[in-house]
Design an enzyme around this catalytic site. Sequence first.
Site, PDB file in Angstrom:
ATOM      1  N   MET A  40      54.236  24.089  85.597  1.00  0.00           N
ATOM      2  CA  MET A  40      53.644  23.311  84.742  1.00  0.00           C
ATOM      3  C   MET A  40      52.932  21.965  85.202  1.00  0.00           C
ATOM      4  SD  MET A  40      56.594  22.722  81.790  1.00  0.00           S
ATOM      5  CE  MET A  40      57.558  21.525  82.704  1.00  0.00           C
ATOM      6  N   GLY A  41      52.083  22.265  86.394  1.00  0.00           N
ATOM      7  CA  GLY A  41      51.319  21.454  86.990  1.00  0.00           C
ATOM      8  C   GLY A  41      51.896  20.189  87.567  1.00  0.00           C
ATOM      9  N   LEU A  95      51.299  19.268  90.793  1.00  0.00           N
ATOM     10  CA  LEU A  95      51.704  20.174  91.751  1.00  0.00           C
ATOM     11  C   LEU A  95      51.968  19.550  93.195  1.00  0.00           C
ATOM     12  CD1 LEU A  95      49.101  23.147  91.566  1.00  0.00           C
ATOM     13  CD2 LEU A  95      51.444  23.033  90.421  1.00  0.00           C
ATOM     14  N   HIS A 152      55.860  23.733  94.795  1.00  0.00           N
ATOM     15  CA  HIS A 152      55.025  24.588  94.265  1.00  0.00           C
ATOM     16  C   HIS A 152      54.261  25.369  95.195  1.00  0.00           C
ATOM     17  CE1 HIS A 152      55.206  21.678  90.650  1.00  0.00           C
ATOM     18  NE2 HIS A 152      55.708  22.647  90.176  1.00  0.00           N
ATOM     19  N   GLN A 193      59.267  24.680  75.198  1.00  0.00           N
ATOM     20  CA  GLN A 193      60.401  24.392  75.977  1.00  0.00           C
ATOM     21  C   GLN A 193      61.019  23.150  76.043  1.00  0.00           C
ATOM     22  OE1 GLN A 193      58.363  26.094  79.667  1.00  0.00           O
ATOM     23  NE2 GLN A 193      59.523  24.579  80.939  1.00  0.00           N
ATOM     24  N   GLN A 247      67.213  28.942  85.552  1.00  0.00           N
ATOM     25  CA  GLN A 247      65.898  29.574  85.093  1.00  0.00           C
ATOM     26  C   GLN A 247      65.658  30.908  85.847  1.00  0.00           C
ATOM     27  OE1 GLN A 247      62.057  27.489  84.201  1.00  0.00           O
ATOM     28  NE2 GLN A 247      61.564  28.220  86.230  1.00  0.00           N
ATOM     29  N   LYS A 269      61.921  18.090  95.458  1.00  0.00           N
ATOM     30  CA  LYS A 269      60.713  17.634  95.063  1.00  0.00           C
ATOM     31  C   LYS A 269      60.616  18.174  93.511  1.00  0.00           C
ATOM     32  CE  LYS A 269      58.302  17.786  99.466  1.00  0.00           C
ATOM     33  NZ  LYS A 269      57.532  16.504  99.588  1.00  0.00           N
ATOM     34  N   ARG A 283      58.779  15.431  88.006  1.00  0.00           N
ATOM     35  CA  ARG A 283      59.667  14.441  87.282  1.00  0.00           C
ATOM     36  C   ARG A 283      59.793  13.173  88.068  1.00  0.00           C
ATOM     37  NH1 ARG A 283      61.495  18.613  83.799  1.00  0.00           N
ATOM     38  NH2 ARG A 283      60.587  18.021  81.643  1.00  0.00           N
TER      39      ARG A 283
HETATM   40  P1  AMP Z   1      57.531  23.507  87.142  1.00  0.00           P
HETATM   41  O1  AMP Z   1      56.076  23.087  87.502  1.00  0.00           O
HETATM   42  O2  AMP Z   1      58.565  22.219  87.187  1.00  0.00           O
HETATM   43  O3  AMP Z   1      57.789  24.317  86.033  1.00  0.00           O
HETATM   44  O4  AMP Z   1      57.984  24.305  88.389  1.00  0.00           O
HETATM   45  C1  AMP Z   1      57.255  25.518  88.426  1.00  0.00           C
HETATM   46  C2  AMP Z   1      58.073  26.430  89.463  1.00  0.00           C
HETATM   47  O5  AMP Z   1      57.798  25.726  90.748  1.00  0.00           O
HETATM   48  C3  AMP Z   1      59.365  26.655  89.229  1.00  0.00           C
HETATM   49  O6  AMP Z   1      59.722  27.990  89.474  1.00  0.00           O
HETATM   50  C4  AMP Z   1      60.385  25.945  89.905  1.00  0.00           C
HETATM   51  O7  AMP Z   1      61.562  26.244  90.177  1.00  0.00           O
HETATM   52  C5  AMP Z   1      59.544  25.431  91.092  1.00  0.00           C
HETATM   53  N1  AMP Z   1      59.783  24.440  92.038  1.00  0.00           N
HETATM   54  C6  AMP Z   1      59.664  23.289  91.545  1.00  0.00           C
HETATM   55  N2  AMP Z   1      60.291  22.329  92.232  1.00  0.00           N
HETATM   56  C7  AMP Z   1      60.618  23.170  93.248  1.00  0.00           C
HETATM   57  C8  AMP Z   1      61.082  22.815  94.574  1.00  0.00           C
HETATM   58  N3  AMP Z   1      61.326  21.539  94.958  1.00  0.00           N
HETATM   59  N4  AMP Z   1      61.359  23.605  95.652  1.00  0.00           N
HETATM   60  C9  AMP Z   1      61.021  24.956  95.301  1.00  0.00           C
HETATM   61  N5  AMP Z   1      60.522  25.219  94.028  1.00  0.00           N
HETATM   62  C10 AMP Z   1      60.336  24.362  93.323  1.00  0.00           C
END
Ligand code: AMP
Length: 282
Positions: free
Chosen positions: A30-31, A33, A37, A61, A153, A184, A187
Amino acid sequence: MNVVTTIKQVREQVKVWRQAGYSIGLVPTMGFLHEGHQSLMAAAKKDNQKVIVTIFVNPIQFGPSEDLDSYPRDLERDKVACEQMGVDLIFHPTASEMYMPNFSSYVDVNNLTDALCGKRRPGHFKGVCTVVTKLFNITQPDRAYFGQKDAQQLAVIKRMVSDLNFDIDIIGCPIVREADGLAKSSRNSYLSESERKAAVCLYQAIECAKEMIKQGEKSVTVIKKAMDDVISNQPLAKIDYIEFVDLASLASINMLAKDSLCALAVYIGKTRLIDNFIYQQQ
Ligand code: AMP
């Protein structure tokens, strides 16, 4: 690196890559980053000849009282983060590109979505599964990368891919943390200075649980109570849930077993943060 906004543009690029015999790795995001990510991008880069990152704050969602409008966005910064990792294509569609006005087909995974975040965020995983299905169909990847940070998820996507026979390998990647242990998250940018300090209590609760388990504790009630105490010590924190579940079924457990997942969601001020750890008996 190419940045595109339409499904047609992605399809054209993917067609060329497929004809050249390249493997494709997909990282849906969702960016806004961060290194979490980027760890997914690194894994995708290692396994595939081409890497696609999608950046899309998926409206379906989010619940009506959730943070869709305020969710942090910074495409220019995200482009730099992707470029650093050698990403080949960013797909950054608008909501109307993804959802036509008459959109009416959804993908819904049952059972696994009844617990944890699924229970507190009705419709959330239906939105996730629907958008991930669309992104799979649009990008046609060999592999797709998801973080263990969003443990439910990851489990739900793996179930969906298995149930619906997607010919895609789902790769789970470890949680990337800040120096003090906070997972990390995009949010985290909502947190004030004092909230940011308080947010470490999720990790402290996890460390406390791990230590008890190391000492031989197996009772979920006892471990949860200790975790609850750690978090409740923090005035800015309010527990949404702390749950121990079976890693495969996500069904609630009373005693720690071979493969267990401990997941928690905690409000720090208005910001809801999640974290988890897996216990796998050797
Ligand atoms: P999001 O942008 O929050 O939807 O996350 C996109 C992807 O990055 C999802 O598969 C998350 O589980 C992964 N992700 C987010 N934060 C972390 C983190 N701290 N460590 C590893 N993967 C992450």
